[in-house]
Design an enzyme around this catalytic site. Sequence first.
Site, PDB file in Angstrom:
ATOM      1  N   LYS A  78      51.134 -55.171   9.988  1.00 27.54           N
ATOM      2  CA  LYS A  78      51.696 -54.167  10.884  1.00 27.54           C
ATOM      3  C   LYS A  78      52.788 -53.424  10.116  1.00 27.54           C
ATOM      4  O   LYS A  78      53.544 -54.045   9.353  1.00 27.54           O
ATOM      5  CB  LYS A  78      52.270 -54.852  12.130  1.00 27.54           C
ATOM      6  CG  LYS A  78      52.846 -53.886  13.173  1.00 27.54           C
ATOM      7  CD  LYS A  78      53.324 -54.626  14.424  1.00 27.54           C
ATOM      8  CE  LYS A  78      53.874 -53.665  15.476  1.00 27.54           C
ATOM      9  NZ  LYS A  78      54.319 -54.360  16.701  1.00 27.54           N
ATOM     10  N   SER A  92      52.622 -52.684  21.219  1.00 25.96           N
ATOM     11  CA  SER A  92      52.797 -51.774  20.101  1.00 25.96           C
ATOM     12  C   SER A  92      51.906 -52.090  18.886  1.00 25.96           C
ATOM     13  O   SER A  92      51.708 -51.234  18.041  1.00 25.96           O
ATOM     14  CB  SER A  92      54.258 -51.787  19.651  1.00 25.96           C
ATOM     15  OG  SER A  92      54.602 -53.061  19.118  1.00 25.96           O
ATOM     16  N   SER A 127      53.700 -57.084  22.817  1.00 21.31           N
ATOM     17  CA  SER A 127      53.115 -56.215  21.788  1.00 21.31           C
ATOM     18  C   SER A 127      52.046 -56.856  20.916  1.00 21.31           C
ATOM     19  O   SER A 127      51.376 -56.159  20.154  1.00 21.31           O
ATOM     20  CB  SER A 127      54.214 -55.645  20.893  1.00 21.31           C
ATOM     21  OG  SER A 127      54.835 -54.555  21.531  1.00 21.31           O
TER      22      SER A 127
END
Lengths: 483, 485, 95
Positions: B76, B155, B179
């Site tokens: 990420k 997210s 997330s």
Amino acid sequence: MQWDIVIGLEIHVQLATKTKIFSGSSTAYGAEPNTQANAVDLAMPGTLPVPNEQAFRYAVMFGLAVNAEIERRSVFERKNYFYPDLPKGYQTTQLERPIVGPGYVDIDLANGETKRVRIHHAHLEEDAGKSLHEDFHGMTGIDLNRAGTPLIEVVTEPDMTNADEAVAFAKKLHGIVTSLGICDGDMSQGSMRFDVNISLKPKGSDTLGTRTETKNLNSFRFMEQAIAHEVERQMDILEDGGAIVQETRLYNGDRDESRSMRTKEEANDYRYFPCPDLLPVEIDDAFIDEAHNSLPELPDARKVRFKEQYGLNDYDAGLLAGDSQLAAFFEAAADRGKDAKLASNWVQGEFSARLNAEEKPVADSPISGEQLGDLVVRIADNTISSAGAKKVFEALWTGENDSVDAIIDAKGLKQVSDTGELEKMVDEVLASMPDQVAQYQQESDPKKQKKMLGGFMGPLMKASKGQGNPKLFNEILVKKLGG
Amino acid sequence: MHNKSVAELSRELESGKISSVELTRQFLGRLKKEDEQLNSFITITEEQALADAHAADEQRAAGKATPWTGVPFAHKDIFCTNGVATTCGSKMLANFVPPYDATVTENFRKAGAVCLGKTNMDEFAMGSSTESSFFGATTNPWGLSQGEKRVPGGSSGGSAAAVAARLVPAATATDTGGSIRQPAALCGVTGLKPTYGRVSRYGMIAFASSLDQGGTMARTAEDNALMLNVMAGFDPKDSTSIDRDVPDYTATLNEPLEGLRIGLPKEYFTGNLSAAMEEQVRGAIREYEKLGATIKEVSLPHADLAIAAYYVIAPAEASANLSRFDGARYGYRCEDPKDLLDMYTRTRAEGFGTEVKRRILVGTYALSAGYFDAYYLKAQKVRRLIQQDFINAFKDVDVLMSPTTPSPAFIQGEKTSDPVTMYLEDVFTIAINLAGIPAMSVPAGFVDGLPVGLQIIGDYFSEARLLNAAHQFQQVTDWHQREPQ
Amino acid sequence: MTISRTDIEKVAVLARIRVDEEQVSALEKDLGNILDLVDQLSAADTDSVAPMAHPLDAVQRLRADEVTENNEREAFQAIAPATENGLYLVPRVIE
């Protein structure tokens, strides 16, 4: 109208740790800009603080030295504000649970009395970097080497009533932190910085007036001047029927003027909240005991010892014991010189005057306590006159030579103390000055006689090429003239 | 090869059937082609990946392989990667190339894994749809066959979409309020948010420090275990990291579930949970009963206060965490600032997106004089009540189960107009972050062709048990193997 | 709970985010909605509850006072917007 002055101090003490409070970057002074500012100090994204144990040890030692309670569970908070020398946009500090709770320090006043100044608390926090405002094409340069240096901020109660007390407290605190070895005490490098809170109230009134804070005073002299300046400023306003505005002021020592630091960003709201990157710090008994056992001799205890061990009076002992470096210098001089009173006079006189003139800390003195001790020995045994001693001191200071005896020899400063030789000189001089001898002998007032002796001294010193022992010359003169 | 799990790829590499360089080339080829549609990556590090793959092959040849040596994966874009742009999905950091690694990054490097790039995310991890990324929205691979552009959740939407689309077998992710779990659920993959403090936060760009936790995303529970084996552990660089032994999370995957006590929080089976979603989740729970688990209804009385508490605490912490983005030392700086204040206010107005600015403003407000007690302090007290609810629940049960989200993946743009509607996406996940306990999302069915996630919540440091429960479920179901067309 | 324009302007100054006039109305609505959501907190009885700053009941570890960082100025300043002579350059403060 008569006014009472109310003074409280906030003192930032830079701790002499090797590394920063939340990172392993060096805190050494004087490095090239930003060479000691690493990921954590620069607030690079994702970096996190890890507290330095030594900063806590030093804070605990300080707390113990000022008779304070140690908070067993202290917490760090974030104080939010934007400034380029504050990389994270918040300062990590302690608000609700500072490491050092209430304590006190006793100070000696000029009238011989002792006064207790209470300490509200002392907390750990990080220092900011430095902004350099000289011209970089109209920009400001930022050096973050200092960012993250551990500080304790000591906050007193408003217990001081004049500049002398405030300075006495500041000096006492300086002596304590340098004796503890937790701060190098070098105020010219910002190792200790004073903020002074001042307010006035009508004499005898119980209600405190509005206070101002004068920030970042970095010498005792500036502090004294800034207090005098601010007291006068407030008095003028109040006596003209005006009101004091609560504000932060900046004092310019070179111009003896101050100005308000208010800007358009004024209404500051620091939005303190517990720092979620740090956990509560617990201090246990073992940690406190260890800190307690590592406490060195502090100024109060040293003063008592100086009186006993060296036979100094209260004033001299207090002055010499107050500063650990000065105290160590004195002890070296007194131990070597075998005459503590004389050593004390020289340390407080010629030596301190010279340091002040050159704005040097004791640590930067070009001469050692032992060298001064050697000088004391030669003064005490009459090898040199006090005038000669000053010459030797000068030669030591400028590094002409590092041996007292070698300097005395090289400069021919040794006094002639052979009485036979001196008597011969006196006889010759008196023989050459019959009028003055007659005048002396006709004079009945001993005071005037004493004065007249000086008239013979010049020619005698000339005859001895400056090397005659003046004390002995004097004795011989009195004997011969009187007889 | 792209359909294989990390565990399988590791075995292929070990057997010598394929080299890491070959494998990496295959994945990179597929990634470059497929991701034009998905936009699940912000940066693809082709050259570095091939160099790492080459080094991994040498390591393996030298007999120094770990299970990860030569296996492709992605980070990420919130984890700092030395020498590779780390943007956090923001214009503010669009040009930011950190000269240091996050601890998580370093751990994968040491394990010999081959990072193919950095996945897309909501800006600064603030969002539930990966639509707030400065680099454009990520599209959920599910729904594309029906001609719909749905959100992957957020997210960590880039990681979830990439794993679901078989662009990488695994990707790191982070979870501050859901997330990891919400995008895992919406993309039909398996994700784990560990206990707070289990995975180092060093070099993981902070959103809300007391809630953020790095975690894992892959298709199988076993791969999540393999990831956690690399990621978990004490880090002296993170003061909130916990010094506690890390078990081998793969070692207990095959423990039987006989006697496992499952609690169903009644508050998580009400409200806007659709009947179709509930049916899928209850179906999954019936599977657990077949595996020998017992089911009990429990209550989390303060569950309805979680979103409110979260939207004080998270923005408050974020407001301070994001102050460092000021244009002075790195990242974006506005053009021609006329003075310092102008630099600050324009840099931050231009560098941050709408949602990030909203949260900074809310957080600043909640901490400001006069509101601190009513908002921040109150939220912290409610946080303790929420934590206490979980502590009480775990006195009677081993794990809690619930839907991960109230509804499946929604159409892009559907919830961007009102922030509060978006916030409600995390209604079942957010309390877990407030308490700091671990939780997973496991694929558990489909509604209208869109994946449904089962959330499994555990007590502090019970990751091994969660992974075990998920793995056993995946031995008797194949939801996690379904592939979007 | 409504948030006023004045509040928004004040908070924007504290947060150092420029908010243009035309953005204020949207913020008034969005922040107002968020604060409405947050206002549910007031319903909770928290009289005897201690605030929870951190999920784990742990105590801070302390680091030994040893220098672990080297001079990496070049690497850090390579990614800076403006530097000169090793200093970070920022516009002047105009008071």
